[in-house]
Design a protein around this motif. Structure first.
Motif, mmCIF file in Angstrom:
data_model
loop_
_atom_site.group_PDB
_atom_site.id
_atom_site.type_symbol
_atom_site.label_atom_id
_atom_site.label_comp_id
_atom_site.label_asym_id
_atom_site.label_seq_id
_atom_site.Cartn_x
_atom_site.Cartn_y
_atom_site.Cartn_z
ATOM 1 N N GLN A 148 0.848 -1.102 -0.104
ATOM 2 C CA GLN A 148 -0.096 -0.178 0.052
ATOM 3 C C GLN A 148 0.913 1.351 0.040
ATOM 4 O OE1 GLN A 148 -3.304 -0.074 2.900
ATOM 5 N NE2 GLN A 148 -4.076 1.685 2.084
ATOM 6 N N LYS A 205 -2.575 5.715 -1.258
ATOM 7 C CA LYS A 205 -3.083 4.758 -2.590
ATOM 8 C C LYS A 205 -3.757 3.379 -1.973
ATOM 9 C CE LYS A 205 -0.108 6.390 -6.169
ATOM 10 N NZ LYS A 205 1.160 5.933 -7.292
ATOM 11 N N GLU A 206 -4.629 2.800 -2.642
ATOM 12 C CA GLU A 206 -5.194 1.540 -2.221
ATOM 13 C C GLU A 206 -4.032 0.450 -2.320
ATOM 14 O OE1 GLU A 206 -9.553 2.267 -3.830
ATOM 15 O OE2 GLU A 206 -8.352 0.785 -4.794
#
Length: 126
Positions: free
Chosen positions: A39, A43-44
């Motif tokens: 990660q 961000k994802e």
């Protein structure tokens, strides 16, 4: 207590190598698929690599192919992620995760994994 424990994250320079370890303290590894996710800041979580229960098959996201290698030793209850030629864009918290080995498995989705570690920070400076 999470059954998976990651270690090996560090601050390194671009081009350096790191080896991350994921140790199973819960006794679940031997029949589980293990994946690495990361990660990046803001961000994802994204898929990095995965390995089947016996190490017979490995899977990599495109950015990891040719630079990262996933391996395991069930006798040591450990899965490793060898990362070479690191780039600043590899900076992220890296997580390992496990899901039961099934005939049909979903590799790249975090929701397919039942167990997670707490993560280890990898920072790559330019």
């Amino acid at each position: 207590q999470e059954p998976l424990v990651e270690s090996g994250g560090s601050l390194v320079q671009a081009g350096d190598s790191l080896r991350l370890s994921c140790v199973d303290s819960g006794g679940i590894f031997s029949t589980y698929v293990v994946g690495w996710f990361r990660q990046p800041p803001g961000k994802e979580r994204e898929f990095v690599a995965a390995i089947t229960w016996n190490g017979g098959r490995t899977y990599y996201e495109d950015f990891a192919k040719g630079r990262f290698t996933i391996s395991r030793d069930n006798a040591k209850s450990t899965v490793w992620l060898q990362m070479d030629n690191l780039k600043p864009e590899d900076t992220a918290v890296y997580f390992c995760a496990a899901q039961p080995q099934r005939e049909l498995i979903v590799i790249e989705s975090p929701t397919a994994y039942d167990y997670w570690g707490q993560g280890t920070q990898v920072t790559v400076s330019s």
